[in-house]
Design a protein around this motif. Sequence first.
Motif, PDB file in Angstrom:
ATOM      1  N   GLN A  16       0.819  -1.213   0.000  1.00 17.51           N
ATOM      2  CA  GLN A  16       0.000   0.000   0.000  1.00 17.51           C
ATOM      3  C   GLN A  16       0.852   1.262   0.000  1.00 17.51           C
ATOM      4  OE1 GLN A  16      -2.786   0.151   3.275  1.00 17.51           O
ATOM      5  NE2 GLN A  16      -3.328   2.275   2.866  1.00 17.51           N
ATOM      6  N   PHE A  17       1.971   1.235   0.736  1.00 16.01           N
ATOM      7  CA  PHE A  17       2.824   2.413   0.854  1.00 16.01           C
ATOM      8  C   PHE A  17       4.094   2.314   0.015  1.00 16.01           C
ATOM      9  CE2 PHE A  17       0.098   2.589   4.556  1.00 16.01           C
ATOM     10  CZ  PHE A  17      -0.363   3.898   4.454  1.00 16.01           C
ATOM     11  N   ASN A  18       4.137   1.355  -0.912  1.00 18.31           N
ATOM     12  CA  ASN A  18       5.271   1.193  -1.831  1.00 18.31           C
ATOM     13  C   ASN A  18       6.607   1.201  -1.093  1.00 18.31           C
ATOM     14  OD1 ASN A  18       3.643   1.130  -4.190  1.00 18.31           O
ATOM     15  ND2 ASN A  18       3.462   3.359  -4.092  1.00 18.31           N
ATOM     16  N   MET A  19       6.699   0.439  -0.036  1.00 19.19           N
ATOM     17  CA  MET A  19       7.918   0.444   0.771  1.00 19.19           C
ATOM     18  C   MET A  19       9.136  -0.059   0.023  1.00 19.19           C
ATOM     19  SD  MET A  19       6.817  -0.098   4.708  1.00 19.19           S
ATOM     20  CE  MET A  19       8.476   0.257   5.242  1.00 19.19           C
ATOM     21  N   GLN A  20       8.937  -0.806  -1.071  1.00 23.14           N
ATOM     22  CA  GLN A  20      10.095  -1.234  -1.855  1.00 23.14           C
ATOM     23  C   GLN A  20      10.836  -0.024  -2.426  1.00 23.14           C
ATOM     24  OE1 GLN A  20       6.932  -1.840  -2.770  1.00 23.14           O
ATOM     25  NE2 GLN A  20       6.694  -1.019  -4.824  1.00 23.14           N
ATOM     26  N   GLN A  21      10.143   1.118  -2.541  1.00 21.82           N
ATOM     27  CA  GLN A  21      10.778   2.348  -3.029  1.00 21.82           C
ATOM     28  C   GLN A  21      11.710   2.968  -1.986  1.00 21.82           C
ATOM     29  OE1 GLN A  21      10.424   3.476  -6.202  1.00 21.82           O
ATOM     30  NE2 GLN A  21       9.170   1.666  -6.549  1.00 21.82           N
ATOM     31  N   CYS A  22      11.603   2.524  -0.731  1.00 24.28           N
ATOM     32  CA  CYS A  22      12.396   3.091   0.362  1.00 24.28           C
ATOM     33  C   CYS A  22      13.718   2.366   0.580  1.00 24.28           C
ATOM     34  CB  CYS A  22      11.600   3.046   1.668  1.00 24.28           C
ATOM     35  SG  CYS A  22      10.040   3.933   1.632  1.00 24.28           S
ATOM     36  N   PHE A  23      13.910   1.230  -0.069  1.00 26.16           N
ATOM     37  CA  PHE A  23      15.083   0.392   0.161  1.00 26.16           C
ATOM     38  C   PHE A  23      15.607  -0.125  -1.173  1.00 26.16           C
ATOM     39  CE2 PHE A  23      12.166   0.040   3.703  1.00 26.16           C
ATOM     40  CZ  PHE A  23      12.973   0.208   4.809  1.00 26.16           C
ATOM     41  N   THR A  24      16.927  -0.297  -1.263  1.00 21.26           N
ATOM     42  CA  THR A  24      17.511  -0.890  -2.454  1.00 21.26           C
ATOM     43  C   THR A  24      17.033  -2.329  -2.596  1.00 21.26           C
ATOM     44  OG1 THR A  24      19.426   0.557  -2.342  1.00 21.26           O
ATOM     45  CG2 THR A  24      19.683  -1.472  -3.609  1.00 21.26           C
ATOM     46  N   SER A  25      16.947  -3.032  -1.456  1.00 16.86           N
ATOM     47  CA  SER A  25      16.455  -4.404  -1.445  1.00 16.86           C
ATOM     48  C   SER A  25      15.704  -4.649  -0.141  1.00 16.86           C
ATOM     49  CB  SER A  25      17.626  -5.387  -1.552  1.00 16.86           C
ATOM     50  OG  SER A  25      17.179  -6.707  -1.363  1.00 16.86           O
ATOM     51  N   ASP A  85      13.646   9.057  13.018  1.00 17.99           N
ATOM     52  CA  ASP A  85      14.758   9.409  12.139  1.00 17.99           C
ATOM     53  C   ASP A  85      15.780  10.297  12.855  1.00 17.99           C
ATOM     54  OD1 ASP A  85      12.725  11.299  12.192  1.00 17.99           O
ATOM     55  OD2 ASP A  85      13.000  11.927  10.128  1.00 17.99           O
ATOM     56  N   ILE A  86      15.321  11.257  13.616  1.00 22.03           N
ATOM     57  CA  ILE A  86      16.241  12.130  14.365  1.00 22.03           C
ATOM     58  C   ILE A  86      17.004  11.307  15.396  1.00 22.03           C
ATOM     59  CG2 ILE A  86      16.381  14.081  15.976  1.00 22.03           C
ATOM     60  CD1 ILE A  86      15.600  14.918  13.135  1.00 22.03           C
ATOM     61  N   HIS A 112      19.528  -1.583  15.187  1.00 22.99           N
ATOM     62  CA  HIS A 112      20.757  -2.373  15.033  1.00 22.99           C
ATOM     63  C   HIS A 112      20.901  -2.893  13.608  1.00 22.99           C
ATOM     64  CE1 HIS A 112      18.866  -6.397  15.085  1.00 22.99           C
ATOM     65  NE2 HIS A 112      18.033  -5.894  15.970  1.00 22.99           N
ATOM     66  N   TYR A 113      19.790  -3.238  12.953  1.00 18.96           N
ATOM     67  CA  TYR A 113      19.844  -3.673  11.559  1.00 18.96           C
ATOM     68  C   TYR A 113      20.198  -2.501  10.648  1.00 18.96           C
ATOM     69  CZ  TYR A 113      18.769  -5.664   7.057  1.00 18.96           C
ATOM     70  OH  TYR A 113      18.877  -6.095   5.757  1.00 18.96           O
ATOM     71  N   ILE A 114      19.584  -1.360  10.907  1.00 21.17           N
ATOM     72  CA  ILE A 114      19.873  -0.157  10.107  1.00 21.17           C
ATOM     73  C   ILE A 114      21.354   0.190  10.210  1.00 21.17           C
ATOM     74  CG2 ILE A 114      19.454   2.330   9.907  1.00 21.17           C
ATOM     75  CD1 ILE A 114      16.545   1.733  10.859  1.00 21.17           C
ATOM     76  N   ASP A 115      21.891   0.166  11.429  1.00 24.28           N
ATOM     77  CA  ASP A 115      23.309   0.489  11.631  1.00 24.28           C
ATOM     78  C   ASP A 115      24.226  -0.420  10.815  1.00 24.28           C
ATOM     79  OD1 ASP A 115      22.721   2.542  13.418  1.00 24.28           O
ATOM     80  OD2 ASP A 115      23.007   1.294  15.199  1.00 24.28           O
ATOM     81  N   LYS A 116      23.917  -1.703  10.764  1.00 28.88           N
ATOM     82  CA  LYS A 116      24.775  -2.664  10.072  1.00 28.88           C
ATOM     83  C   LYS A 116      24.566  -2.711   8.561  1.00 28.88           C
ATOM     84  CE  LYS A 116      25.626  -5.986  13.734  1.00 28.88           C
ATOM     85  NZ  LYS A 116      25.466  -7.378  14.179  1.00 28.88           N
ATOM     86  N   ASP A 121      22.753   2.643   2.275  1.00 29.21           N
ATOM     87  CA  ASP A 121      21.715   2.433   1.268  1.00 29.21           C
ATOM     88  C   ASP A 121      21.163   3.801   0.871  1.00 29.21           C
ATOM     89  OD1 ASP A 121      19.308   2.001  -0.117  1.00 29.21           O
ATOM     90  OD2 ASP A 121      18.824   0.203   1.042  1.00 29.21           O
ATOM     91  N   SER A 122      21.499   4.251  -0.334  1.00 28.34           N
ATOM     92  CA  SER A 122      21.113   5.602  -0.756  1.00 28.34           C
ATOM     93  C   SER A 122      19.598   5.776  -0.832  1.00 28.34           C
ATOM     94  CB  SER A 122      21.761   5.952  -2.097  1.00 28.34           C
ATOM     95  OG  SER A 122      21.386   5.028  -3.092  1.00 28.34           O
ATOM     96  N   LYS A 123      18.870   4.762  -1.262  1.00 31.88           N
ATOM     97  CA  LYS A 123      17.407   4.877  -1.327  1.00 31.88           C
ATOM     98  C   LYS A 123      16.819   5.052   0.076  1.00 31.88           C
ATOM     99  CE  LYS A 123      14.971   2.643  -4.560  1.00 31.88           C
ATOM    100  NZ  LYS A 123      14.406   1.481  -5.298  1.00 31.88           N
ATOM    101  N   PHE A 124      17.331   4.303   1.029  1.00 28.79           N
ATOM    102  CA  PHE A 124      16.873   4.410   2.408  1.00 28.79           C
ATOM    103  C   PHE A 124      17.159   5.806   2.958  1.00 28.79           C
ATOM    104  CE2 PHE A 124      17.998   4.128   6.944  1.00 28.79           C
ATOM    105  CZ  PHE A 124      16.767   3.764   7.458  1.00 28.79           C
ATOM    106  N   LEU A 125      18.376   6.287   2.768  1.00 28.89           N
ATOM    107  CA  LEU A 125      18.748   7.605   3.285  1.00 28.89           C
ATOM    108  C   LEU A 125      17.959   8.725   2.607  1.00 28.89           C
ATOM    109  CD1 LEU A 125      22.601   7.099   3.626  1.00 28.89           C
ATOM    110  CD2 LEU A 125      20.872   7.085   5.453  1.00 28.89           C
ATOM    111  N   LEU A 126      17.720   8.616   1.319  1.00 33.28           N
ATOM    112  CA  LEU A 126      16.919   9.625   0.620  1.00 33.28           C
ATOM    113  C   LEU A 126      15.482   9.648   1.131  1.00 33.28           C
ATOM    114  CD1 LEU A 126      18.258   9.335  -3.023  1.00 33.28           C
ATOM    115  CD2 LEU A 126      18.443  11.308  -1.494  1.00 33.28           C
TER     116      LEU A 126
END
Length: 144
Positions: A16-25, A85-86, A112-116, A121-126
């Motif tokens: 519904q929220f197109n979360m695949q657009q938020c991550f490279t994989s 995010d902050i 902890h997953y995000i840190d590792k 991941d540029s898509k995630f950071l954007l």
Amino acid sequence: MKIVHDTDLLQSYMQQFNMQQCFTSLDGVPFELRRYEKEERMLEEGEPMDALLYLVEGKAKISSSVQTGKALLLRFCEPFAIMGDIELIQRVAVQSQVEAVQPAYCIAVPFHYIDKHLLNDSKFLLTLLSIPPISFRPAQRLHA
């Protein structure tokens, strides 16, 4: 907070929220679906936070404590708000109180997953940069 073990519901929100657009994989990302009841505190000011939260259903009220001991209403947020995010980037405790105004669902991704795995991941950071943060967003000023 209740962890919901419903893969179909989680997948439905992600589509519904197109979360695949938020991550490279999406492979290997340990997504977790969390449910909050009406008036339940989702985040407590000053407490540590364990995951980035994507609000996918419901409504939340964000407030901040002031010196008088009262709470200052900052705003309401609705899907697809991102919370944490902050706290993730600045490595600080929760900056605001967040309370569910109605039953709410969030998709959580552990810090902890995000840190590792996701800080490069540029898509995630954007995605984090493109959605305004809720923690420090000031109330709108009225111009006369």
